[in-house]
Design a protein around this motif. Structure first.
Motif, PDB file in Angstrom:
ATOM      1  N   THR A  21      -9.758   0.968  -3.193  1.00 13.09           N
ATOM      2  CA  THR A  21      -9.066   0.200  -1.910  1.00 13.09           C
ATOM      3  C   THR A  21      -7.426   0.761  -1.906  1.00 13.09           C
ATOM      4  O   THR A  21      -7.249   1.349  -3.213  1.00 13.09           O
ATOM      5  CB  THR A  21      -9.112  -1.502  -2.140  1.00 13.09           C
ATOM      6  N   THR A  60      -5.310  -3.360   1.264  1.00 13.34           N
ATOM      7  CA  THR A  60      -6.202  -4.284   1.079  1.00 13.34           C
ATOM      8  C   THR A  60      -5.562  -5.714   0.681  1.00 13.34           C
ATOM      9  O   THR A  60      -4.525  -5.856   0.148  1.00 13.34           O
ATOM     10  CB  THR A  60      -7.028  -3.662  -0.452  1.00 13.34           C
ATOM     11  N   ARG A 113      -9.324  -5.638   4.912  1.00 13.45           N
ATOM     12  CA  ARG A 113      -9.489  -4.603   3.503  1.00 13.45           C
ATOM     13  C   ARG A 113      -9.813  -3.411   3.911  1.00 13.45           C
ATOM     14  O   ARG A 113     -10.704  -3.226   4.998  1.00 13.45           O
ATOM     15  CB  ARG A 113     -10.600  -5.315   2.525  1.00 13.45           C
TER      16      ARG A 113
END
Length: 225
Positions: free
Chosen positions: A2, A6, A194
């Protein structure tokens, strides 16, 4: 993997209404999904003679005229979605939003929120404009940069090339960046934004519907009322 965009929080349980929608699906049209696209070449799928003629004249290439599944509906996605409020459990869109104007993309994400049931998941796959900008700054060349962002051609298309340009897919009308996408999704009302990796996330059937690894991938959730 990520990025800094995120966000981790407690998402509501996914909806189980069963309606799944693919916006700008191309030829990736899963059974049981409501698959929409507006490619001009879709109009040729029921006219095989004309399709073959355009290839023979080199107006189109074989890649332009892949077989479109029968379960793809031709639909203008700048218009309201047909689903009723709060009835959809999942919406996927890959490399489509950048082909409509930015304000139209914002309105489409708002439409996605309207039709989404609480706990429903929106997943977007988009070209990584930030990566291309970094490559430009690293000296990979301005013309290469323009090719990567799918801008308009260097020279005005003429003759057969003009028809090919019209039928072969529109240019990008804006370039996705993480801040633009995050603002677009959160302004529509989605939460739990995200950034995720290719084919990883909570979207149902993500490993089947997602086929372009050269992308940024984002998921967000419509919160419970």
């Amino acid at each position: 993997m990520t990025s800094e965009v995120t966000a981790s929080s407690n998402a509501p349980a996914p909806s189980t209404t069963g309606i799944r929608v693919n916006l700008g699906c191309g030829i990736v049209a899963l059974p049981g999904w409501e698959n929409y696209d507006k490619s001009p070449v879709m109009l040729l799928r029921r006219v095989p003679f004309l399709r073959s003629l355009l290839v023979k004249l080199k107006i189109l290439t074989p890649g332009h005229i892949q077989t479109w599944p029968d379960n793809v509906q031709r639909r203008d996605l700048t218009k309201p979605l047909p689903q009723a409020d709060g009835t959809v459990e999942a919406i996927y869109s890959s490399h489509m939003l950048e082909h409509i104007y930015l304000q139209e993309a914002r309105e489409l994400v708002k439409e996605a929120y309207r039709v989404m049931a609480p706990g429903g998941i929106l997943r977007l796959a988009l070209p990584d404009g930030e990566l291309w900008a970094r490559q430009l700054l690293e000296g990979q060349g301005g013309e290469h940069f323009n090719e990567r962002i799918n801008a308009y051609p260097v020279a005005r298309p003429k003759g057969r090339r003009q028809i090919t340009f019209m039928l072969g897919g529109s240019a990008h009308k804006w370039q996705p960046t993480r801040d633009l996408v995050k603002a677009m999704v959160e302004d529509a009302g989605f939460t739990n934004f995200r950034e995720l990796a290719y084919q990883e996330g909570d979207l149902p059937q993500v490993t089947e519907v997602e086929v372009r690894p050269e992308s940024m991938f984002f998921e967000a959730v419509r919160p419970a009322a």
